[in-house]
Design an enzyme around this catalytic site. Structure first.
Site, PDB file in Angstrom:
ATOM      1  N   MET A 186     -12.824  16.451   4.280  1.00 38.17           N
ATOM      2  CA  MET A 186     -11.944  16.425   5.428  1.00 38.17           C
ATOM      3  C   MET A 186     -12.325  16.294   6.688  1.00 38.17           C
ATOM      4  O   MET A 186     -12.059  15.567   7.662  1.00 38.17           O
ATOM      5  CB  MET A 186     -11.078  17.568   5.429  1.00 38.17           C
ATOM      6  CG  MET A 186      -9.817  17.404   6.291  1.00 38.17           C
ATOM      7  SD  MET A 186      -8.718  19.082   5.980  1.00 38.17           S
ATOM      8  CE  MET A 186      -8.137  18.775   4.497  1.00 38.17           C
ATOM      9  N   LYS A 235       1.552  -2.530  18.633  1.00 35.25           N
ATOM     10  CA  LYS A 235       2.329  -1.713  17.579  1.00 35.25           C
ATOM     11  C   LYS A 235       1.210  -0.784  17.326  1.00 35.25           C
ATOM     12  O   LYS A 235       0.033  -0.989  17.134  1.00 35.25           O
ATOM     13  CB  LYS A 235       2.932  -2.516  16.434  1.00 35.25           C
ATOM     14  CG  LYS A 235       2.011  -3.324  15.662  1.00 35.25           C
ATOM     15  CD  LYS A 235       2.669  -4.243  14.682  1.00 35.25           C
ATOM     16  CE  LYS A 235       1.640  -5.105  13.827  1.00 35.25           C
ATOM     17  NZ  LYS A 235       2.249  -6.007  12.870  1.00 35.25           N
ATOM     18  N   ARG A 287       9.358 -11.206   3.135  1.00 32.31           N
ATOM     19  CA  ARG A 287       9.356 -10.229   3.537  1.00 32.31           C
ATOM     20  C   ARG A 287      10.603  -9.922   4.276  1.00 32.31           C
ATOM     21  O   ARG A 287      11.460  -8.910   4.251  1.00 32.31           O
ATOM     22  CB  ARG A 287       7.914  -9.636   4.074  1.00 32.31           C
ATOM     23  CG  ARG A 287       7.695  -8.221   4.309  1.00 32.31           C
ATOM     24  CD  ARG A 287       6.458  -7.964   4.739  1.00 32.31           C
ATOM     25  NE  ARG A 287       6.071  -8.572   5.990  1.00 32.31           N
ATOM     26  CZ  ARG A 287       5.109  -8.300   7.114  1.00 32.31           C
ATOM     27  NH1 ARG A 287       4.338  -7.659   6.697  1.00 32.31           N
ATOM     28  NH2 ARG A 287       5.228  -9.091   8.327  1.00 32.31           N
ATOM     29  N   TYR A 306     -18.666  17.761  -2.245  1.00 32.85           N
ATOM     30  CA  TYR A 306     -17.634  17.832  -3.678  1.00 32.85           C
ATOM     31  C   TYR A 306     -18.193  16.835  -4.569  1.00 32.85           C
ATOM     32  O   TYR A 306     -18.396  15.924  -4.398  1.00 32.85           O
ATOM     33  CB  TYR A 306     -16.198  17.850  -3.088  1.00 32.85           C
ATOM     34  CG  TYR A 306     -15.686  18.576  -2.100  1.00 32.85           C
ATOM     35  CD1 TYR A 306     -15.435  19.978  -2.399  1.00 32.85           C
ATOM     36  CD2 TYR A 306     -15.526  18.230  -0.667  1.00 32.85           C
ATOM     37  CE1 TYR A 306     -15.183  20.916  -1.439  1.00 32.85           C
ATOM     38  CE2 TYR A 306     -14.798  19.014   0.028  1.00 32.85           C
ATOM     39  CZ  TYR A 306     -14.676  20.511  -0.367  1.00 32.85           C
ATOM     40  OH  TYR A 306     -14.261  21.397   0.644  1.00 32.85           O
TER      41      TYR A 306
HETATM   42  C1  LIG Z   1       1.468  -7.327  13.600  1.00 29.77           C
HETATM   43  C2  LIG Z   1       2.115  -8.621  13.719  1.00 29.77           C
HETATM   44  C3  LIG Z   1       1.517  -9.758  14.479  1.00 29.77           C
HETATM   45  C4  LIG Z   1      -0.109  -9.511  14.546  1.00 29.77           C
HETATM   46  O1  LIG Z   1      -0.849  -9.853  13.745  1.00 29.77           O
HETATM   47  P1  LIG Z   1      -2.541  -9.897  13.499  1.00 29.77           P
HETATM   48  O2  LIG Z   1      -2.675 -10.326  12.374  1.00 29.77           O
HETATM   49  O3  LIG Z   1      -2.827  -8.365  13.846  1.00 29.77           O
HETATM   50  O4  LIG Z   1      -2.817 -10.508  14.808  1.00 29.77           O
HETATM   51  C5  LIG Z   1       1.981 -10.967  14.436  1.00 29.77           C
HETATM   52  N1  LIG Z   1       3.428 -11.010  14.293  1.00 29.77           N
HETATM   53  C6  LIG Z   1       4.111 -10.199  13.403  1.00 29.77           C
HETATM   54  C7  LIG Z   1       5.507 -10.374  13.160  1.00 29.77           C
HETATM   55  C8  LIG Z   1       3.458  -8.763  13.354  1.00 29.77           C
HETATM   56  O5  LIG Z   1       4.276  -7.737  12.410  1.00 29.77           O
END
Ligand SMILES: *Cc1c(COP(=O)(O)O)cnc(C)c1O
Length: 360
Positions: A304, A38, A134, A256
């Protein structure tokens, strides 16, 4: 290839990724290790990562269906698990057409599933909330959800949950969460998936039919500087070059604001990377960068497009020299600690402006 003038880049070592995958999947040889790609593979380029792993990985995972479709558009044919399931009813049809497995976590998604005709024949994962609060069905709801699925849908079902604190080895919470899921797994005789990277490394008892490997695939540690994660190889090295050098007198400041004053006559290097590239603006003066085999401290505000570094002690450093912000020579965790964030955020925030260079 388009013209590039600025040398700032993220070098992505695809061979390191493959090695990390093999190392982690060998830690749980009875599990099928999912590559979680992802957020553009945590900033590493999801399609390139999927390609590099294609002969080893049976299942990829992304957060939502747009990310899964982007993989198909790039010719990736591996099955993809969509971790947040459908956001829209039409996602179900797309999942069938494209061989996506869907994680379902809420009643509205079950309603969409039931309204499909003919019946949805793709893979279904059920997300159970075992304590993270969650996403997922409450344990007490699972009976009811199951009763709405067909025998065929239940046959391949995977029960799944997510750890809130798998990085903390002396914490009771992961044990409690796992116990809750295992009760359901036993009751329904389903496959299960619990472990993320930290779960795989810290909680062998959580290894399921599937484990979900994210961060550690990229060679970053989900559990700090533990011995267990040491064989991991950082897959991303973020680099930029020195574009100017200035000498300032004691008491002068740089950039800055007025957040740093020279304690001695100081030689400053200006480096072509800034917060628009994903280098954290929060990075404090003193955050190390790696130049010509040595570490040098960041001084003053991150701008930046630029940062400034004290190179007074690096005599032979000149304009054009390469600076590593994190990677093989400088652990990303050190930069994260100096910026009040975590390695996950730094990796995923390397911006589009930074070209990726793939090596293997
Ligand atoms: C992102 C995610 C993972 C991977 O987690 P890591 O800590 O990066 O290994 C696993 N399960 C779900 C549901 C996630 O959203």
């Amino acid at each position: 290839m388009s013209y590039t003038s600025r040398l700032t880049k993220a070098i992505i070592d695809l061979d390191a990724l493959v090695k990390n995958y093999q190392y982690i999947s060998n830690l749980s040889s009875n599990s099928d290790t999912i590559a979680v790609i992802k957020a553009d593979a945590y900033g590493h380029d999801a399609s390139k990562v999927a390609q590099a792993l294609s002969s080893k990985v049976n299942l990829l995972a992304v957060a939502f269906i747009d990310e899964a479709l982007a993989l198909r558009a790039d010719g990736i044919e591996t099955k993809v698990l969509v971790l947040e399931g459908p956001f829209k009813e039409s996602d179900l049809e797309l999942a069938l057409e494209n061989n996506f497995a869907l994680m379902l976590h809420s009643d509205y998604q079950i309603d969409w599933l039931k309204s499909m005709s003919p019946e949805f024949s793709g893979d279904i994962w059920l997300k159970v909330d075992t304590g993270m609060n969650r996403l997922g069905f409450q344990v007490e709801q699972v009976d009811n959800v199951m009763s709405q699925l067909s025998a065929k849908q239940i046959k391949n079902l995977v029960l799944c949950s997510h750890f809130a604190t798998a990085d903390q080895i002396d914490c009771e919470r992961p044990v409690k969460q796992l116990k809750k899921l295992k009760v359901l797994v036993k009751k329904y005789g389903c496959k299960f998936s619990m472990a993320n990277s930290a779960g795989i490394l810290n909680w062998p008892e959580s290894h399921g039919h599937y484990n979900r490997l994210g961060l550690a695939l990229y060679g970053a540690s989900p559990i700090g500087e533990s011995r267990k994660s040491r064989p991991l190889i950082p897959a991303m090295t973020l680099q930029a070059n020195i574009i100017a050098i200035h000498t300032v007198k004691v008491g002068e400041s740089v950039g800055y604001g007025n957040i740093w004053q020279a304690q001695r006559d100081t030689r400053l290097a200006t480096v072509a990377i800034g917060y628009a590239d994903g280098y954290p603006r929060n990075a404090k003066s003193g955050t190390p960068v790696y130049i010509n085999g040595s570490l040098a401290p960041l001084v003053g505000r991150v701008s930046m497009d630029m940062i400034t570094v004290d190179i007074t002690d690096l005599k032979h450093t000149t304009i054009g020299d390469t600076v590593e912000l994190w990677g093989k020579n400088l652990n990303i965790d050190i930069v994260a600690q100096n910026s009040d964030t975590i390695n996950y955020e730094l990796l995923t925030r390397v911006s589009k402006r930074v070209p990726r260079l793939f090596v293997s």
